[in-house]
Motif scaffolding. Structure first.
Motif, short mmCIF file in Angstrom:
data_model
loop_
_atom_site.label_atom_id
_atom_site.label_comp_id
_atom_site.label_asym_id
_atom_site.label_seq_id
_atom_site.Cartn_x
_atom_site.Cartn_y
_atom_site.Cartn_z
N PRO A 56 25.09 59.00 22.68
CA PRO A 56 25.73 58.80 23.99
C PRO A 56 26.47 60.07 24.39
N PRO A 57 26.66 60.28 25.68
CA PRO A 57 27.27 61.55 26.13
C PRO A 57 28.67 61.79 25.60
N GLN A 58 29.40 60.72 25.25
CA GLN A 58 30.77 60.88 24.77
C GLN A 58 30.85 61.61 23.42
N VAL A 59 29.73 61.70 22.71
CA VAL A 59 29.72 62.34 21.39
C VAL A 59 29.83 63.86 21.49
N PHE A 60 29.29 64.43 22.55
CA PHE A 60 29.12 65.88 22.60
C PHE A 60 30.44 66.65 22.63
N GLY A 61 31.43 66.17 23.38
CA GLY A 61 32.71 66.88 23.46
C GLY A 61 33.38 67.05 22.11
N PRO A 62 33.64 65.95 21.38
CA PRO A 62 34.26 66.10 20.06
C PRO A 62 33.40 66.90 19.08
N ALA A 63 32.08 66.68 19.12
CA ALA A 63 31.20 67.41 18.19
C ALA A 63 31.28 68.91 18.43
N TRP A 64 31.20 69.32 19.68
CA TRP A 64 31.24 70.75 19.98
C TRP A 64 32.61 71.35 19.71
N THR A 65 33.68 70.60 19.93
CA THR A 65 35.01 71.11 19.61
C THR A 65 35.11 71.43 18.13
N LEU A 66 34.62 70.53 17.30
CA LEU A 66 34.63 70.76 15.86
C LEU A 66 33.76 71.96 15.48
N LEU A 67 32.57 72.03 16.06
CA LEU A 67 31.64 73.11 15.73
C LEU A 67 32.16 74.47 16.20
N TYR A 68 32.77 74.51 17.38
CA TYR A 68 33.37 75.76 17.85
C TYR A 68 34.51 76.19 16.93
N GLY A 69 35.29 75.22 16.47
CA GLY A 69 36.37 75.55 15.54
C GLY A 69 35.85 76.11 14.23
N LEU A 70 34.81 75.50 13.68
CA LEU A 70 34.20 76.00 12.45
C LEU A 70 33.60 77.38 12.66
N MET A 71 33.00 77.58 13.81
CA MET A 71 32.43 78.88 14.16
C MET A 71 33.52 79.96 14.13
N GLY A 72 34.65 79.65 14.76
CA GLY A 72 35.75 80.60 14.79
C GLY A 72 36.34 80.85 13.41
N PHE A 73 36.42 79.78 12.61
CA PHE A 73 36.91 79.94 11.24
C PHE A 73 36.00 80.85 10.44
N ALA A 74 34.69 80.66 10.58
CA ALA A 74 33.73 81.51 9.88
C ALA A 74 33.89 82.96 10.28
N ALA A 75 34.12 83.19 11.58
CA ALA A 75 34.29 84.56 12.07
C ALA A 75 35.53 85.20 11.44
N TYR A 76 36.63 84.48 11.44
CA TYR A 76 37.86 85.03 10.86
C TYR A 76 37.70 85.26 9.36
N ARG A 77 37.12 84.29 8.68
CA ARG A 77 36.97 84.38 7.23
C ARG A 77 36.09 85.58 6.85
#
Length: 201
Positions: A56-77
């Motif tokens: 359902p469309p409601q899944v995409f917002g939380p999923a992408w927020t988490l994935l963007y956060g992990l992406m940024g963490f990987a970049a910093y690390r």
């Protein structure tokens, strides 16, 4: 093989600061999402013929927020590990190469939603997400050599991209690669407990 290209790379200060590194992709992804008018995007999404297992469309917002956060963490690390004073010259080079790849993938990521939902160009969106998946896969490999944690932090993102690629191709195929005039008269929120799409009875 991509090398470090300063003109195609985010400033070093973004990678070196943990808050900036994590929050930048979240902020950019949120800005693109809102610029694409979420209600109109959901109305289009609900009107499309969908392949099996589409969320359902409601899944995409939380999923992408988490994935963007992990992406940024990987970049910093990766950046903090690979450019540490004790790191090898090879780690320095791989870290900077990864910074360019990271910037490229972020651009490819942010352009997908306007391509698919605003321009309604599923073919171009498919090419974009295939290129994005390839760049992220290579980035995970490059940064994984610098710091395994950074490489593995990109694994959920890469997995989600595989699923998103399946959805993009599936929607394109089922809708004849033409999304023009695909829109329902109501957003999902106006019909509580309803997640039915136009291809469902």
């Amino acid at each position: 093989m991509t090398t470090f290209i300063p003109s195609l790379t985010l400033p070093a200060a973004v990678f070196a600061n943990p808050a900036a590194s994590v929050l930048l992709p979240i902020a950019l992804g949120t800005a693109v999402g809102f610029s694409c008018r979420p209600k109109e995007t959901q109305k289009t999404y609900m009107a499309l013929k969908q392949p099996p297992f589409r969320p359902p469309p409601q899944v995409f917002g939380p999923a992408w927020t988490l994935l963007y956060g992990l992406m940024g963490f990987a970049a910093y690390r990766a950046y903090s590990t690979g450019l540490a004073p004790t790191a090898s010259l090879e780690s320095h080079l791989l870290t900077k190469q990864g910074a360019t790849l990271y910037t490229i993938q972020l651009g490819l990521n942010l352009v997908w939603m306007p391509l698919f939902f605003v321009a309604k160009r599923p073919i171009e969106a498919t090419v974009d997400i295939l290129a994005l998946s390839g760049v992220v896969g290579y980035l995970a490999y490059v940064w994984g050599q610098v710091d395994p944690v950074a490489g593995w932090a990109l694994a959920p993102y890469l997995g989600w991209l595989g699923f998103a690629t399946y959805l993009t191709i599936g929607v394109g195929h089922l809708n004849g690669w033409n999304l023009q005039d695909k829109e329902v008269d109501f957003p999902p929120s106006s019909k509580p407990k309803s997640t039915k799409y136009v291809d469902e009875k």
